[in-house]
Design an enzyme around this catalytic site. Structure first.
Site, PDB file in Angstrom:
ATOM      1  N   PRO A 165       0.836  -1.195   0.000  1.00 50.65           N
ATOM      2  CA  PRO A 165       0.000   0.000   0.000  1.00 50.65           C
ATOM      3  C   PRO A 165       0.875   1.251   0.000  1.00 50.65           C
ATOM      4  O   PRO A 165       1.850   1.341   0.741  1.00 50.65           O
ATOM      5  CB  PRO A 165      -0.789  -0.120   1.301  1.00 50.65           C
ATOM      6  N   GLU A 166       0.522   2.207  -0.847  1.00 51.00           N
ATOM      7  CA  GLU A 166       1.277   3.444  -0.901  1.00 51.00           C
ATOM      8  C   GLU A 166       0.568   4.501  -0.066  1.00 51.00           C
ATOM      9  O   GLU A 166      -0.486   4.253   0.533  1.00 51.00           O
ATOM     10  CB  GLU A 166       1.502   3.846  -2.354  1.00 51.00           C
TER      11      GLU A 166
ATOM     12  N   LYS B  38       3.630   5.771   4.854  1.00 50.41           N
ATOM     13  CA  LYS B  38       3.049   4.435   4.828  1.00 50.41           C
ATOM     14  C   LYS B  38       2.721   3.910   6.228  1.00 50.41           C
ATOM     15  O   LYS B  38       2.412   2.732   6.382  1.00 50.41           O
ATOM     16  CB  LYS B  38       4.009   3.470   4.126  1.00 50.41           C
TER      17      LYS B  38
ATOM     18  N   ARG C 274      13.335  -3.972  -6.019  1.00 55.54           N
ATOM     19  CA  ARG C 274      11.974  -3.732  -6.489  1.00 55.54           C
ATOM     20  C   ARG C 274      12.000  -3.535  -7.998  1.00 55.54           C
ATOM     21  O   ARG C 274      12.997  -3.072  -8.575  1.00 55.54           O
ATOM     22  CB  ARG C 274      11.371  -2.480  -5.828  1.00 55.54           C
TER      23      ARG C 274
END
Length: 331
Positions: free
Chosen positions: A2-3, A52, A321
């Protein structure tokens, strides 16, 4: 993961549904049993998001939650809709179970990116939630309290609303001093504090580092809330090579990145979706809201032609990532 926009939406849901209401706290999974026992019977006084991370206050005690890659909050029961979060066309209404409401007609998002019933990692809803502009009803087919399904780290429940936390990276209790120390280590968040001051902090941090800008945007000590999707999209929108050291990125570009984050975060909080394409025709906009594949410039488009120049979008590893970018537009 989740950002930032999702975490701010979670905090707003807690503000409207839990703050000021006594909660029953439990840890069905057992991994947060001691912390839940401390919270049980107490009343939340404030919900706060920074990047976050979410902080839920119980007077001088704070629950800190970082969802990480797999965490999510599942909401069930009577869920009050935040009137400050309108749909993307400026009308009232937040979300139904799986789509953003534009007027009376929901636009369905198969990825569940903006689901209200489960905010965080996309997952299928397990309860019946009927949305309106003011409240959701319990419904005759909703068992109350909702059955515990799966590994629930923490359950917070009022008489009419339930929130289940699953799979977080962090779930802990902090004193006020500990909470402030945690926040002090984080980079600026456009929705926390002064935006202009945040721009100066971000610009100073980026301009003194030899680290590639593509890594700096993901560093929560440099700027709060940006994740893999926003990182790729912001760099493309700025036509910035992700490998350029931060200190070599022109100052005007660094400032433009911050201002773009201010804008995109606001859109994300409003719509619940990471919409990063501008000036779309109405039909294209509806497609973009309904499908992640139609709302991004480069993210998740490896091998597909760039929407601007036609060059194949590449994907590579950066700081463990996936990084998507156009080698021509961002040369």
């Amino acid at each position: 993961m989740p950002e930032g926009h999702s975490v701010h939406r979670i905090a707003r849901q807690f503000e409207r549904n839990f703050v000021g209401r006594t909660v029953a706290a439990s840890s069905p999974q057992g991994r947060f049993a001691e912390g839940a026992a401390v919270l049980d019977g107490r009343t939340p006084t404030e919900a706060r998001a920074v990047g976050k991370q979410m902080f839920l206050a119980f007077d001088d005690l704070w629950l800190r939650v970082h969802l990480g890659l797999y965490g999510a909050w599942d909401f069930a029961g009577e869920i009050l809709v935040d009137p400050t979060i309108a749909s993307a066309n400026g009308r009232m209404g937040q979300t139904n179970q799986r789509g953003t409401v534009l007027g009376d007609e929901p636009i369905m998002d198969a990825a569940g990116e903006n689901s209200l019933s489960s905010i965080g990692a996309p997952r299928r809803t397990r309860v019946h939630v009927r949305m309106s502009e003011q409240t959701t009803g319990l419904g005759d087919d909703l068992e109350w309290p909702p059955p515990v399904v799966g590994q629930v780290r923490l359950r917070l429940m009022t008489d009419i609303t339930c929130a289940d936390l699953r799979g977080p990276t962090a779930c802990e209790l902090q004193s006020t001093d500990e909470m402030l120390a945690t926040v002090a280590k984080l980079g600026p968040d456009p929705l926390v504090g002064d935006v202009a001051e945040g721009e100066e902090r971000f610009t100073r941090a980026v301009r003194r580092k030899p680290t590639p800008i593509g890594q700096l945007l993901m560093d929560q000590n440099v700027v709060s809330g940006i994740g893999n999707v926003y990182r790729a999209e912001m760099l493309f929108r700025a036509r910035q090579n992700p490998h350029t050291p931060g200190r070599d990125v022109p100052e005007e570009t660094v400032r433009a990145l911050w201002r773009d984050w201010v804008r995109l975060l606001a859109i994300g909080v409003e719509t619940g979706q990471m919409m990063t394409m501008d000036d779309l025709a109405p039909e294209d906009y509806r497609k973009a809201m309904a499908s992640r594949d139609d709302r991004h410039w480069v993210y998740h488009r490896a091998g597909l032609p760039c929407r601007v120049c036609g060059t194949a979008i590449v994907v590579e590893e950066m700081a463990a990532r996936k990084l998507y970018w156009c080698p021509r537009c961002q040369a």
